[in-house]
Enzyme design. Structure first.
Site, PDB file in Angstrom:
ATOM      1  N   GLY A 265      -2.431   8.428  -8.298  1.00  0.00           N
ATOM      2  CA  GLY A 265      -2.263   7.108  -8.000  1.00  0.00           C
ATOM      3  C   GLY A 265      -3.392   6.295  -7.665  1.00  0.00           C
ATOM      4  N   GLY A 267      -5.319   3.511  -4.971  1.00  0.00           N
ATOM      5  CA  GLY A 267      -5.217   3.055  -3.530  1.00  0.00           C
ATOM      6  C   GLY A 267      -5.803   3.909  -2.434  1.00  0.00           C
ATOM      7  CD  GLU A 290      -1.527   4.818 -14.586  1.00  0.00           C
ATOM      8  OE1 GLU A 290      -0.490   4.817 -14.954  1.00  0.00           O
ATOM      9  OE2 GLU A 290      -2.221   4.030 -13.673  1.00  0.00           O
ATOM     10  CG  ASN A 380       1.534  -3.252  -6.291  1.00  0.00           C
ATOM     11  OD1 ASN A 380       1.278  -4.400  -5.863  1.00  0.00           O
ATOM     12  ND2 ASN A 380       1.078  -2.236  -5.658  1.00  0.00           N
ATOM     13  N   GLY A 384       2.190   3.708 -13.847  1.00  0.00           N
ATOM     14  CA  GLY A 384       2.425   4.953 -14.437  1.00  0.00           C
ATOM     15  C   GLY A 384       3.144   6.112 -13.852  1.00  0.00           C
TER      16      GLY A 384
HETATM   17  N1  COA Z   1       9.239  -0.513   3.983  1.00  0.00           N
HETATM   18  C1  COA Z   1       8.580  -1.904   4.063  1.00  0.00           C
HETATM   19  N2  COA Z   1       7.302  -2.345   3.572  1.00  0.00           N
HETATM   20  C2  COA Z   1       6.442  -1.207   3.579  1.00  0.00           C
HETATM   21  C3  COA Z   1       6.893   0.302   3.584  1.00  0.00           C
HETATM   22  C4  COA Z   1       8.450   0.335   3.744  1.00  0.00           C
HETATM   23  N3  COA Z   1       8.697   1.590   3.810  1.00  0.00           N
HETATM   24  N4  COA Z   1       5.892   0.935   3.215  1.00  0.00           N
HETATM   25  C5  COA Z   1       4.909   0.291   3.038  1.00  0.00           C
HETATM   26  N5  COA Z   1       5.150  -1.180   3.166  1.00  0.00           N
HETATM   27  C6  COA Z   1       4.231  -2.045   3.133  1.00  0.00           C
HETATM   28  C7  COA Z   1       2.975  -2.026   3.983  1.00  0.00           C
HETATM   29  O1  COA Z   1       3.060  -2.285   5.173  1.00  0.00           O
HETATM   30  C8  COA Z   1       2.132  -3.025   3.080  1.00  0.00           C
HETATM   31  O2  COA Z   1       2.347  -4.287   3.415  1.00  0.00           O
HETATM   32  P1  COA Z   1       1.428  -5.501   3.716  1.00  0.00           P
HETATM   33  O3  COA Z   1       0.808  -5.583   2.021  1.00  0.00           O
HETATM   34  O4  COA Z   1       2.120  -6.499   4.087  1.00  0.00           O
HETATM   35  O5  COA Z   1       0.221  -4.941   4.347  1.00  0.00           O
HETATM   36  C9  COA Z   1       2.539  -2.745   1.663  1.00  0.00           C
HETATM   37  O6  COA Z   1       3.880  -2.222   1.847  1.00  0.00           O
HETATM   38  C10 COA Z   1       1.783  -1.914   0.788  1.00  0.00           C
HETATM   39  O7  COA Z   1       1.719  -0.587   1.542  1.00  0.00           O
HETATM   40  P2  COA Z   1       0.398   0.207   1.797  1.00  0.00           P
HETATM   41  O8  COA Z   1       0.524   1.417   2.818  1.00  0.00           O
HETATM   42  O9  COA Z   1      -1.003  -0.741   1.888  1.00  0.00           O
HETATM   43  O10 COA Z   1       0.321   0.942   0.186  1.00  0.00           O
HETATM   44  P3  COA Z   1      -0.691   1.317  -0.920  1.00  0.00           P
HETATM   45  O11 COA Z   1      -1.569   0.365  -0.930  1.00  0.00           O
HETATM   46  O12 COA Z   1      -0.801   2.642  -0.739  1.00  0.00           O
HETATM   47  O13 COA Z   1       0.673   1.169  -2.249  1.00  0.00           O
HETATM   48  C11 COA Z   1       2.506   1.475  -3.384  1.00  0.00           C
HETATM   49  C12 COA Z   1       1.745   1.800  -1.791  1.00  0.00           C
HETATM   50  C13 COA Z   1       3.642   2.433  -3.376  1.00  0.00           C
HETATM   51  C14 COA Z   1       2.966  -0.110  -2.952  1.00  0.00           C
HETATM   52  C15 COA Z   1       1.373   1.572  -4.433  1.00  0.00           C
HETATM   53  O14 COA Z   1       1.028   3.001  -4.464  1.00  0.00           O
HETATM   54  C16 COA Z   1       2.180   1.400  -5.680  1.00  0.00           C
HETATM   55  O15 COA Z   1       2.306   0.204  -6.151  1.00  0.00           O
HETATM   56  N6  COA Z   1       2.845   2.305  -6.491  1.00  0.00           N
HETATM   57  C17 COA Z   1       3.719   2.305  -7.652  1.00  0.00           C
HETATM   58  C18 COA Z   1       2.785   2.328  -8.717  1.00  0.00           C
HETATM   59  C19 COA Z   1       1.959   3.527  -8.910  1.00  0.00           C
HETATM   60  O16 COA Z   1       2.383   4.625  -8.547  1.00  0.00           O
HETATM   61  N7  COA Z   1       0.695   3.519  -9.685  1.00  0.00           N
HETATM   62  C20 COA Z   1      -0.110   4.692  -9.929  1.00  0.00           C
HETATM   63  C21 COA Z   1       0.573   5.349 -11.157  1.00  0.00           C
HETATM   64  S1  COA Z   1      -0.649   6.305 -11.944  1.00  0.00           S
END
Ligand code: COA
Length: 499
Positions: A265, A267, A290, A380, A384
């Site tokens: 993924g 990030g 991806e 988001n 994928g």
């Molecule tokens: N409950 C509430 N909020 C939470 C949380 C939880 N359990 N876990 C994380 N958060 C919040 C974080 O505090 C952060 O908040 P902010 O934006 O206010 O700072 C936000 O969610 C994002 O968390 P972060 O740790 O910065 O995550 P990230 O940038 O690593 O993204 C996902 C994590 C899951 C959101 C992201 O990977 C995603 O959108 N995944 C779905 C799509 C995907 O997997 N794509 C790749 C496929 S090829």
């Protein structure tokens, strides 16, 4: 701005060159507009900004389809101008996220591999205009895409008209990096002839009938690429647990020495995991994913990785500079495919991809929420992650064990939204440890996840919930106390802490 014959090779199209404002005038209220772009990479910029300017002065609202997330010039500018009615399939922009979560925009969260075929099947309506960023237009009207392919081939095929942003900030040497293959619709679909990551099965441009090209806008505006945070302690530990797990799989003979093709993924955690592979014993790695981030360049440069296939290149600013400086090397090592091929279940299953994605929260039984904050607010989208997880050789979800400075446990009694079910999730990893769930029943999974992945501040409370659930519900298949299952979430919403 003048255009060279190398960029615009079909001379008869020269009279289609116009300003972004003139091209934006082709858009009418209520249209479905589909654009190139996958992550802030290879998306049009000038025409969307011009559409937003019009929308600030007149009643102009569109439905917007893209490959995945795109840059602020599209999602940010258009949502701030109230120019969007509906959006799909994925986004990561704060302005549009706020608009989605306040009911101003209808958002449809889709598996990224589903969208192109849904368009071809006619499920998502008629695309009025496709706006595609290109490096060059060929003598036959064919489009050489920029740093992403995404859904552009299907958008060009199915749209009534095409607007091209010919962007000179991308070097012409990108030509040859793309591999465009389009599956037929059932009942005529044939097996996709891709059996190896480094194989090319299509053309290196997007076919386009020149009569469809309604406007060409010249630009040299760069992609708004995102910086990557340095690898923190949590991501580093997650990466170490994962690499140890993969080493053990090799020792047990369940993976070859060079592993199987990796998907990761986007990030910071994903980047850290890939960076961790640099110091690992693995050689000859392959990437079938991806998005190609900076860490993939490191792996290719070091020789540890031999090939990377994706649908977009999404480097940081330094990464983009490095990518362009060494483009002749990377063109031999990187293949950019349509997202219906990069994320295709048939190929993911055939190649035996190891899928590594990020979770927002995971429950004690192994269900994963990747999209919704506290069950209601869209973050988001599923992106994928489902395409890869369901079809992977091994599916892995990583998450820090806590969020919001320890106020939230990312391991919860019951996830507040389900994107990936217990049936699809094989491994869960946090900085605390790794739970291998393969072959475990729900009750066995609960013990493993709590023991290996939960933060010490929440471990006892999770175990207490699990034991109480068995006491109250009896030894059912999946014991839960329904009236308490979301009490951690509701407590956080009321008091700012889960327990
Ligand atoms: N409950 C509430 N909020 C939470 C949380 C939880 N359990 N876990 C994380 N958060 C919040 C974080 O505090 C952060 O908040 P902010 O934006 O206010 O700072 C936000 O969610 C994002 O968390 P972060 O740790 O910065 O995550 P990230 O940038 O690593 O993204 C996902 C994590 C899951 C959101 C992201 O990977 C995603 O959108 N995944 C779905 C799509 C995907 O997997 N794509 C790749 C496929 S090829």
């Amino acid at each position: 701005m003048n255009v060279s014959n190398e960029r615009l090779r079909l001379k008869s199209l020269k009279d289609k060159i116009m300003t972004a404002e003139e091209a934006a005038n082709l858009i009418n209220d209520g249209m479905i507009v589909a654009t190139s772009g996958f992550t802030p990479s290879g998306y049009p910029k000038e025409v969307p900004i011009a559409i937003a300017k019009r929308a600030e002065k007149e009643n102009l609202k569109i439905t917007l389809y893209t490959g995945a997330s795109v840059g602020d010039e599209l999602d940010g500018t258009l949502s701030r101008a109230n120019a969007l009615i509906k959006r799909m399939p994925y986004q990561t922009n704060e302005s549009i996220r706020n608009a989605i979560n306040s009911g101003k925009i209808e958002f449809v969260d889709l598996h990224l591999s589903h969208m192109p075929q849904m368009i071809r099947y006619g499920f998502l309506g008629k695309i009025d205009i496709a706006i595609i960023e290109a490096v060059a237009i060929r003598e036959d009207g064919g489009i050489v895409p920029a740093t992403s392919v995404g859904n552009s081939p299907v958008f060009v095929e199915m749209a009534e008209k095409v607007i091209i942003e010919l962007n000179e900030s991308h070097p012409l040497e990108l030509e040859g990096m793309h591999d465009i293959y389009t599956p037929e619709n059932p009942p005529n679909r044939k097996p996709i002839p891709l059996t190896k990551v480094d194989q090319r099965i299509g053309e290196n441009y997007i076919p386009c009938n020149p009569d469809k090209i309604a406007a060409i806008v010249l630009t040299n505006r760069k992609d708004s690429v995102r910086p990557l945070a340095p690898v923190d302690e949590t991501s580093k530990k997650i990466s170490e647990h994962l690499i140890e797990f993969l080493e053990n799989e090799v020792k047990k003979g369940r993976l070859p020495k060079n592993l199987l093709p990796l998907q990761s993924g986007v990030g910071n955690i994903a980047n850290a995991v890939l960076k961790g592979l640099l110091d690992s014993p693995f050689e000859g790695l392959e990437f079938y994913s991806e998005v190609i981030q900076d860490a993939v360049f490191d792996l290719l440069d070091s020789g540890k990785m031999v090939i990377a296939s994706g649908t977009s290149v999404t480097p940081s600013e330094e990464g983009l500079e490095r990518f362009y400086k060494n483009i002749d090397f990377y063109r031999k090592k990187i293949i950019l495919r349509p997202q219906e091929i990069s994320n295709n279940p048939e190929i993911i299953r055939r190649l035996g991809v190891i899928a590594m994605n990020t979770a927002i929260e995971v429950d004690i039984y192994g269900h994963v929420n990747s999209t919704h904050i506290m069950g209601t607010k869209m973050m988001n989208g599923v992106g994928g992650s489902g395409d890869f997880t369901r079809n992977a050789y091994i599916s892995i979800f990583a998450t820090p064990s806590t969020a919001k400075n320890g106020a939230i446990s990312c391991i919860v009694p019951m996830v507040s939204h389900v994107d990936h079910t217990e049936h699809d999730v094989m491994v869960v990893v946090t900085e605390q440890g790794l739970a291998d769930l393969r072959g475990l029943s729900p009750k066995e999974r609960a013990k493993e996840i709590i023991k290996k992945c939960a933060h010490p501040d929440f471990k006892d409370a999770l175990m207490e919930y699990f034991n109480k659930a068995i006491e109250k519900a009896g030894l059912t298949h999946t014991p839960h106390i329904l009236e308490e299952a979301f009490s951690w979430h509701t407590k956080f919403l009321k008091e700012g802490r889960m327990i």
